[in-house]
Design an enzyme around this catalytic site. Structure first.
Site, short mmCIF file in Angstrom:
data_model
loop_
_atom_site.label_atom_id
_atom_site.label_comp_id
_atom_site.label_asym_id
_atom_site.label_seq_id
_atom_site.Cartn_x
_atom_site.Cartn_y
_atom_site.Cartn_z
N TRP A 109 -20.24 -0.73 2.75
CA TRP A 109 -20.03 0.54 2.06
C TRP A 109 -19.73 0.26 0.59
O TRP A 109 -19.25 -0.81 0.23
CB TRP A 109 -18.90 1.34 2.70
CG TRP A 109 -17.53 0.72 2.63
CD1 TRP A 109 -16.94 -0.06 3.58
CD2 TRP A 109 -16.58 0.83 1.56
NE1 TRP A 109 -15.68 -0.45 3.18
CE2 TRP A 109 -15.42 0.08 1.94
CE3 TRP A 109 -16.57 1.49 0.34
CZ2 TRP A 109 -14.29 -0.02 1.13
CZ3 TRP A 109 -15.44 1.38 -0.47
CH2 TRP A 109 -14.32 0.65 -0.08
N GLU A 163 -3.88 -2.45 -5.80
CA GLU A 163 -5.26 -2.90 -5.55
C GLU A 163 -5.95 -3.28 -6.86
O GLU A 163 -6.74 -4.23 -6.90
CB GLU A 163 -6.06 -1.79 -4.86
CG GLU A 163 -5.59 -1.41 -3.47
CD GLU A 163 -6.14 -2.30 -2.38
OE1 GLU A 163 -6.76 -3.33 -2.71
OE2 GLU A 163 -5.94 -1.98 -1.19
N GLU A 201 -12.44 -6.58 -1.55
CA GLU A 201 -11.21 -5.93 -2.01
C GLU A 201 -11.45 -5.15 -3.30
O GLU A 201 -10.80 -4.11 -3.53
CB GLU A 201 -10.13 -6.99 -2.25
CG GLU A 201 -9.56 -7.62 -0.99
CD GLU A 201 -8.53 -6.73 -0.32
OE1 GLU A 201 -7.96 -5.86 -1.00
OE2 GLU A 201 -8.29 -6.92 0.89
N HIS A 204 -11.81 -1.39 -3.17
CA HIS A 204 -10.68 -0.54 -2.80
C HIS A 204 -10.08 0.16 -4.02
O HIS A 204 -9.89 1.37 -4.03
CB HIS A 204 -9.61 -1.36 -2.08
CG HIS A 204 -10.10 -2.05 -0.86
ND1 HIS A 204 -9.34 -2.96 -0.15
CD2 HIS A 204 -11.29 -1.97 -0.20
CE1 HIS A 204 -10.03 -3.40 0.88
NE2 HIS A 204 -11.22 -2.82 0.87
N GLU A 254 -2.02 -8.58 4.31
CA GLU A 254 -3.17 -7.80 4.77
C GLU A 254 -2.78 -6.86 5.91
O GLU A 254 -3.24 -5.72 5.95
CB GLU A 254 -4.29 -8.74 5.22
CG GLU A 254 -4.90 -9.59 4.12
CD GLU A 254 -5.70 -8.78 3.11
OE1 GLU A 254 -5.95 -7.59 3.34
OE2 GLU A 254 -6.09 -9.35 2.07
N THR A 257 -0.81 -3.97 4.42
CA THR A 257 -1.69 -3.07 3.70
C THR A 257 -2.49 -2.21 4.67
O THR A 257 -2.71 -1.01 4.44
CB THR A 257 -2.64 -3.87 2.79
OG1 THR A 257 -1.87 -4.72 1.96
CG2 THR A 257 -3.48 -2.96 1.92
N ASP A 286 -11.32 -2.57 6.26
CA ASP A 286 -11.50 -3.83 5.52
C ASP A 286 -10.27 -4.71 5.64
O ASP A 286 -10.35 -5.92 5.89
CB ASP A 286 -11.74 -3.53 4.03
CG ASP A 286 -13.20 -3.27 3.71
OD1 ASP A 286 -14.03 -3.27 4.63
OD2 ASP A 286 -13.50 -3.06 2.52
N GLU A 287 -9.09 -4.10 5.44
CA GLU A 287 -7.85 -4.87 5.48
C GLU A 287 -7.65 -5.50 6.86
O GLU A 287 -7.12 -6.62 6.97
CB GLU A 287 -6.65 -3.98 5.13
CG GLU A 287 -6.76 -3.23 3.80
CD GLU A 287 -6.72 -4.15 2.58
OE1 GLU A 287 -6.71 -5.38 2.75
OE2 GLU A 287 -6.72 -3.62 1.46
N HIS A 290 -9.76 -8.59 7.04
CA HIS A 290 -9.17 -9.65 6.22
C HIS A 290 -7.92 -10.21 6.88
O HIS A 290 -7.67 -11.42 6.83
CB HIS A 290 -8.84 -9.10 4.83
CG HIS A 290 -10.06 -8.63 4.09
ND1 HIS A 290 -10.00 -7.81 2.98
CD2 HIS A 290 -11.38 -8.87 4.30
CE1 HIS A 290 -11.22 -7.57 2.55
NE2 HIS A 290 -12.07 -8.20 3.34
#
Length: 426
Positions: A109, A163, A201, A204, A254, A257, A286-287, A290
């Site tokens: 994305w 971020e 990242e 974000h 991570e 977050t 995503d986090e 990670h």
């Protein structure tokens, strides 16, 4: 890498510190973590005689950047060479177990996918139609944003500011021995992970920044000033070049977050902003990936070098996992720093709480099976005992914090991010 991974406003309010078997220590509680100043630095794993000077409380005055000296930088704790060699030996393992967690660019994305199209989209044949579609999309985004409470908005801004300080985090990663991208375009798996993580990242902050700009709910200049300050101020870690400390910190950060963005998404949805809920949800995903990467490599390192890792984990926990946004400032800090006010709001709003921190610590102790480690040295056993005794202590601190909060009066806190409006904390 946005907010949280530390012991929060409520825990700080309780004013209780964990015991330090390696010597007495001094520290200042901050709402999302502790700034630790060991008074017996020679008792640590690294003989860090400079920690009392390097790891000092965040300034309560709006200085441009924390002062540094050549002497302080030269005394940075050294990293055991065996740690570096162990981490380097895992390059093949990283290629097989971490790099697959990074998504192909073509299927990833991008921020524009969640925002009104600013140029002619499919079906729009004229500039007027494109402009109408864009303004209509912005109007719908703003309509959804009107229902978001100020406290949730403050948490969102704080997360976005953190971020946006991504350059500091990549710089920190590239100072880590055994993991660093020495050439800037290295083909080694560790270097590929660092660059791939950074690329993912980076989206974000871009997405949250654009959403906030289009929402019309915030003072973007003050937010941009805060980002500017944070990038100039940087971030600090207790042993910034240690690969063991870095991956442990990465796993904690991570996951914290992830929790923060999930809670923000839930609150946004409850208040009618489905666009923001979707944005926070995709960032949280995503986090989570990670987190999986850093958690996996920590588990592997616990297999390969249990003594070194459990000692590193104890060291990190004694120092407290501090926020990467600890040094944020909007240039108007007074009695409380901006970070302290932001984290107090996060606690009260339920975006990231003392309970979340306790859950997080318990999660990693279970995931890495710390209590089951065997064949440890004397120092390793002491470290194991220390970290395994932390969860009940954190829970007791949480209870004391709740009791203290129940007795204290709510108070207003002002934020330049929302045009100097007030939100209640305490």
């Amino acid at each position: 890498m946005a907010t949280m991974c530390m012991g929060l406003t409520a825990l700080a309010s309780a004013m209780v510190s964990f015991p330090n078997k390696s010597g007495t220590g001094s520290g200042r509680p901050t709402p999302l973590g502790w700034t630790c100043c060991p008074t017996n630095p020679r008792s640590t794993n690294f003989g860090a005689a400079s920690l009392t000077r390097r790891w000092t409380p965040a300034s309560t005055t709006p200085v441009e950047a924390p002062s540094r000296s050549i002497d302080m930088e030269m005394q940075c704790p050294s990293v055991p060479r065996e740690q570096v060699e162990v981490v380097r030996s895992l390059n093949g393992w990283v290629a097989d177990n971490m790099l697959p967690l990074l998504l192909p660019v073509e299927s990833s994305w991008q921020p524009h996918d969640f925002l009104p199209f600013s140029a002619a989209a499919s079906g729009a044949t004229t500039e007027d139609e494109a402009l109408f579609a864009f303004t209509d999309g912005v109007a719908k985004l703003r309509a959804g944003a009107t229902g978001v409470p100020d406290d949730v908005l403050v948490c969102l801004v704080g997360n976005m500011v953190t971020e946006e300080a991504l350059p500091s985090y990549q710089s920190m990663g590239n100072r880590t021995e055994g993991i660093a991208d020495d050439t800037g375009a290295s083909s080694l798996p560790w270097a590929q992970w660092m660059r791939g993580w950074t690329a993912e990242e980076n989206r974000h902050g871009d997405l949250l920044n654009r959403y906030l700009y289009l929402s019309g709910r915030v003072d973007m200049r003050q937010i941009e000033t805060t980002i500017h300050h944070l990038l100039r101020n940087g971030m600090e870690m207790l042993v910034p070049k240690s690969p063991y400390h870095s991956v442990i910190y990465g796993a904690f950060q991570e996951r914290a977050t992830f929790i923060s963005h999930v809670h923000t998404a839930k609150l946004a949805g409850q208040h009618g902003d489905q666009a923001l809920a979707k944005i926070c949800g995709v960032i949280a995903a995503d986090e989570k990936r990670h987190e999986a990467g850093y958690t996996r490599v920590c588990a592997k390192l616990f297999e390969v070098d249990p003594n070194g890792m459990v000692r590193a984990l104890a060291y990190v926990m004694r120092g407290k996992v501090t926020m990467p946004g600890l040094l944020m400032s909007d240039g108007r800090d007074c009695t409380e720093t901006l970070f302290e006010r932001f984290s107090a709001v996060a606690q009260r709003a339920g975006v990231y709480t003392a309970k979340d921190y306790g859950d997080l610590v318990e999660h990693f102790l279970r995931r890495w099976r710390v209590a089951d480690l065997a064949g440890l040295s004397g120092d390793g056993r002491h470290a194991q005992e220390y970290v395994c005794r932390l969860p009940p202590k954190i829970r007791r601190m949480e209870e004391l914090a709740h009791q203290r909060a129940a007795r204290s009066k709510r108070r207003p806190a002002s934020f330049s991010w929302i045009f100097d409006s007030y939100v209640m904390v305490g």
